[in-house]
Design a protein around this motif. Sequence first.
Motif, PDB file in Angstrom:
ATOM      1  N   VAL A 170       0.608  -1.435  -0.023  1.00 12.32           N
ATOM      2  CA  VAL A 170      -0.196   0.133  -0.088  1.00 12.32           C
ATOM      3  C   VAL A 170       0.791   1.235  -0.035  1.00 12.32           C
ATOM      4  CG1 VAL A 170      -1.608   1.535   1.283  1.00 12.32           C
ATOM      5  CG2 VAL A 170      -1.847  -0.967   1.301  1.00 12.32           C
ATOM      6  N   GLY A 171       0.546   2.021  -0.879  1.00 15.44           N
ATOM      7  CA  GLY A 171       1.240   3.458  -1.048  1.00 15.44           C
ATOM      8  C   GLY A 171       2.652   3.524  -0.719  1.00 15.44           C
ATOM      9  N   PRO A 172       3.419   4.716  -0.645  1.00 23.57           N
ATOM     10  CA  PRO A 172       2.553   5.911  -0.691  1.00 23.57           C
ATOM     11  C   PRO A 172       2.267   6.142  -2.045  1.00 23.57           C
ATOM     12  CG  PRO A 172       5.110   6.291  -0.926  1.00 23.57           C
ATOM     13  CD  PRO A 172       4.969   4.631  -0.722  1.00 23.57           C
ATOM     14  N   PHE A 173       1.204   7.061  -2.306  1.00 23.81           N
ATOM     15  CA  PHE A 173       0.472   7.357  -3.444  1.00 23.81           C
ATOM     16  C   PHE A 173       0.403   8.921  -3.726  1.00 23.81           C
ATOM     17  CE2 PHE A 173      -3.100   7.252  -0.514  1.00 23.81           C
ATOM     18  CZ  PHE A 173      -3.959   8.151  -0.934  1.00 23.81           C
ATOM     19  N   ARG A 174       0.107   9.367  -5.011  1.00 24.00           N
ATOM     20  CA  ARG A 174      -0.182  10.621  -5.369  1.00 24.00           C
ATOM     21  C   ARG A 174      -1.527  10.629  -5.745  1.00 24.00           C
ATOM     22  NH1 ARG A 174       0.177  13.707 -10.248  1.00 24.00           N
ATOM     23  NH2 ARG A 174       0.779  12.045 -11.466  1.00 24.00           N
ATOM     24  N   LEU A 175      -2.399  11.486  -5.264  1.00 20.79           N
ATOM     25  CA  LEU A 175      -3.869  11.766  -5.472  1.00 20.79           C
ATOM     26  C   LEU A 175      -3.989  12.615  -6.816  1.00 20.79           C
ATOM     27  CD1 LEU A 175      -6.766  10.619  -4.750  1.00 20.79           C
ATOM     28  CD2 LEU A 175      -6.697  12.756  -3.584  1.00 20.79           C
ATOM     29  N   VAL A 176      -4.606  12.241  -7.957  1.00 23.20           N
ATOM     30  CA  VAL A 176      -4.879  12.967  -8.928  1.00 23.20           C
ATOM     31  C   VAL A 176      -6.235  13.035  -9.247  1.00 23.20           C
ATOM     32  CG1 VAL A 176      -4.496  13.294 -11.358  1.00 23.20           C
ATOM     33  CG2 VAL A 176      -2.772  11.746  -9.825  1.00 23.20           C
ATOM     34  N   ASP A 177      -7.048  14.549  -8.848  1.00 26.90           N
ATOM     35  CA  ASP A 177      -8.254  14.857  -8.750  1.00 26.90           C
ATOM     36  C   ASP A 177      -8.658  15.724  -9.602  1.00 26.90           C
ATOM     37  OD1 ASP A 177      -7.307  17.146  -7.292  1.00 26.90           O
ATOM     38  OD2 ASP A 177      -7.600  16.164  -5.298  1.00 26.90           O
ATOM     39  N   ASP A 178     -10.011  16.392  -9.213  1.00 29.44           N
ATOM     40  CA  ASP A 178     -10.667  17.548 -10.072  1.00 29.44           C
ATOM     41  C   ASP A 178     -10.195  18.735  -9.606  1.00 29.44           C
ATOM     42  OD1 ASP A 178     -11.983  15.668 -11.645  1.00 29.44           O
ATOM     43  OD2 ASP A 178     -13.787  15.527 -10.185  1.00 29.44           O
ATOM     44  N   GLY A 179      -9.165  18.755  -8.615  1.00 31.61           N
ATOM     45  CA  GLY A 179      -8.871  20.047  -8.211  1.00 31.61           C
ATOM     46  C   GLY A 179     -10.014  20.735  -7.102  1.00 31.61           C
ATOM     47  N   LYS A 180     -10.957  19.986  -6.716  1.00 30.89           N
ATOM     48  CA  LYS A 180     -11.830  20.224  -5.858  1.00 30.89           C
ATOM     49  C   LYS A 180     -11.767  19.636  -4.497  1.00 30.89           C
ATOM     50  CE  LYS A 180     -15.121  21.644  -9.410  1.00 30.89           C
ATOM     51  NZ  LYS A 180     -16.592  21.340 -10.062  1.00 30.89           N
ATOM     52  N   GLU A 181     -12.546  20.118  -3.483  1.00 26.86           N
ATOM     53  CA  GLU A 181     -12.275  19.183  -2.233  1.00 26.86           C
ATOM     54  C   GLU A 181     -13.066  18.011  -2.162  1.00 26.86           C
ATOM     55  OE1 GLU A 181     -13.691  19.949   2.597  1.00 26.86           O
ATOM     56  OE2 GLU A 181     -14.349  21.510   1.020  1.00 26.86           O
ATOM     57  N   ILE A 182     -12.584  17.171  -1.693  1.00 23.72           N
ATOM     58  CA  ILE A 182     -12.879  15.644  -1.661  1.00 23.72           C
ATOM     59  C   ILE A 182     -13.439  15.371  -0.446  1.00 23.72           C
ATOM     60  CG2 ILE A 182     -12.341  13.169  -2.025  1.00 23.72           C
ATOM     61  CD1 ILE A 182     -10.678  14.087  -4.185  1.00 23.72           C
ATOM     62  N   ARG A 183     -14.529  15.244   0.013  1.00 24.31           N
ATOM     63  CA  ARG A 183     -15.153  15.085   1.122  1.00 24.31           C
ATOM     64  C   ARG A 183     -15.563  13.683   1.431  1.00 24.31           C
ATOM     65  NH1 ARG A 183     -19.508  20.162   2.095  1.00 24.31           N
ATOM     66  NH2 ARG A 183     -17.942  21.781   1.845  1.00 24.31           N
ATOM     67  N   PRO A 184     -15.174  13.076   2.768  1.00 26.46           N
ATOM     68  CA  PRO A 184     -15.595  11.904   3.257  1.00 26.46           C
ATOM     69  C   PRO A 184     -16.969  11.337   3.162  1.00 26.46           C
ATOM     70  CG  PRO A 184     -13.624  12.798   4.672  1.00 26.46           C
ATOM     71  CD  PRO A 184     -14.238  13.847   3.760  1.00 26.46           C
ATOM     72  N   VAL A 185     -17.343  10.621   2.625  1.00 23.12           N
ATOM     73  CA  VAL A 185     -18.867   9.962   2.688  1.00 23.12           C
ATOM     74  C   VAL A 185     -18.815   8.552   3.690  1.00 23.12           C
ATOM     75  CG1 VAL A 185     -20.903   9.523   1.326  1.00 23.12           C
ATOM     76  CG2 VAL A 185     -19.127  10.982   0.374  1.00 23.12           C
ATOM     77  N   PRO A 186     -19.175   8.702   4.815  1.00 25.20           N
ATOM     78  CA  PRO A 186     -19.170   7.644   5.801  1.00 25.20           C
ATOM     79  C   PRO A 186     -20.218   6.578   5.533  1.00 25.20           C
ATOM     80  CG  PRO A 186     -19.089   9.756   7.026  1.00 25.20           C
ATOM     81  CD  PRO A 186     -19.216  10.153   5.683  1.00 25.20           C
ATOM     82  N   PHE A 187     -19.756   5.410   5.311  1.00 22.95           N
ATOM     83  CA  PHE A 187     -20.892   4.286   5.014  1.00 22.95           C
ATOM     84  C   PHE A 187     -20.931   3.707   6.321  1.00 22.95           C
ATOM     85  CE2 PHE A 187     -20.125   5.202   0.701  1.00 22.95           C
ATOM     86  CZ  PHE A 187     -20.339   4.236  -0.206  1.00 22.95           C
ATOM     87  N   ARG A 188     -22.438   3.202   6.612  1.00 24.60           N
ATOM     88  CA  ARG A 188     -22.768   2.255   7.473  1.00 24.60           C
ATOM     89  C   ARG A 188     -22.546   1.188   7.438  1.00 24.60           C
ATOM     90  NH1 ARG A 188     -27.644  -0.560   7.663  1.00 24.60           N
ATOM     91  NH2 ARG A 188     -28.273   0.266   5.962  1.00 24.60           N
ATOM     92  N   PRO A 189     -21.727   0.493   8.325  1.00 23.01           N
ATOM     93  CA  PRO A 189     -21.004  -0.864   8.353  1.00 23.01           C
ATOM     94  C   PRO A 189     -21.907  -1.835   8.611  1.00 23.01           C
ATOM     95  CG  PRO A 189     -20.370   0.197  10.343  1.00 23.01           C
ATOM     96  CD  PRO A 189     -21.198   1.274   9.631  1.00 23.01           C
ATOM     97  N   ALA A 190     -21.601  -3.160   8.207  1.00 18.84           N
ATOM     98  CA  ALA A 190     -22.658  -4.266   8.631  1.00 18.84           C
ATOM     99  C   ALA A 190     -22.859  -4.177   9.829  1.00 18.84           C
ATOM    100  CB  ALA A 190     -21.803  -5.500   8.113  1.00 18.84           C
TER     101      ALA A 190
END
Length: 381
Positions: free
Chosen positions: A267-287
């Motif tokens: 795993v990683g390290p990595f470089r994130l390539v995005d749209d140049g806008k803020e990426i907000r976490p979206v919490p998922f409900r676990p099992a």
Amino acid sequence: MAEKIKEVAITACDDYRQEKVDAAVSRILERVGGLESCIRPGMRVALKPNLVMGKDPAAAVTTHPALVESVAKAVMNMGAVPFVVDSPGGPSANAAGLRMVYKKTGMTAVAERLGIELCHDTTEVEVALTEQSPIRKVALLKVIHEADAIINLPKVKTHAQTGYTGAVKNLYGAIPGMRKAEYHFRVQERKPFGQLLVELNLALRPVLTIMDGIIGMEGDGPTAGEPKAFGYLLASRCPFTLDNYVLSLIRIDDIEMDRVAQARGLVGPFRLVDDGKEIRPVPFRPAVHRRVNFVENYLPAFLARPISRSLRPLPAFLPQKCVRCRICLQSCPADALTMEGIPQLDKEKCIGCLCCQEMCPERAVEVRRSGIGRFLFDSFH
């Protein structure tokens, strides 16, 4: 020598209209260096979506056909030959079942529009894994193993057994049909199963993973959860790093295959390539029933195993939903079910793989903790 920086690409996409998905796939492919960096003219390219069962794409159980179509068109534009392949477990493992899964998930329509192959060949080939795998030789679909390249097309979902299914877990689908149940039976603990998943990815080496995160699934996935708007497509050459990043966005932790991958330096390290806008976490409900593994961590094995077994969640069958189709019986690797009006569980035989819940087309299987498990775990909340 400095560790090579991996790339993870992400782009916003909030619905499955084909023109929007085509544009998002084009953006994301450019951010990972373009298909020309891994696909050459004439190659046979296996497209491996998550087709765990025959469900309408709107149920968010399977990889959406719009993503498969976009990627297939991109591969064809390279002069290569894409084909769609998967091998669901349970009764869908045979040719008739596979045709039904392809049709219900929208893959048949994609194949007809583009003139590409839907693979029905379930021929197996035995493949050796390394000494770090709990199973040293596994059966894989020959067509996937012999493809010139594999593009992995998973869905973002929480999972009742492993906690999460995404890039790494999706390649468990390269194991033919009911062989999956056999390996569940042979590898019942979370860490060894995580090691097996990691080994499968290292053996198959997908050239690219593009993850369907437009609408994911939360709760008791991979089939009995609820659709969850996430709003992204993501891609990486490294499935381990991609999963690690997605887990950080959906706020799911305690995932054994991710821990195994990190411990092995995958795993990683990595470089994130995005749209140049803020990426907000979206919490998922676990099992809801995910097992707390303090027993395994703090007690000796001879005590941990029987205690963990007594605390493990078990399937419960809902008479108001069960249609007596017997798919759960056919999917159970431990032969722990009988049909007496509705399925009846032999708790001593049950290995907790939850294949019955995963393969139930009517969502008639709930997962419930034992009485002592509810007392112990609920007292800490």
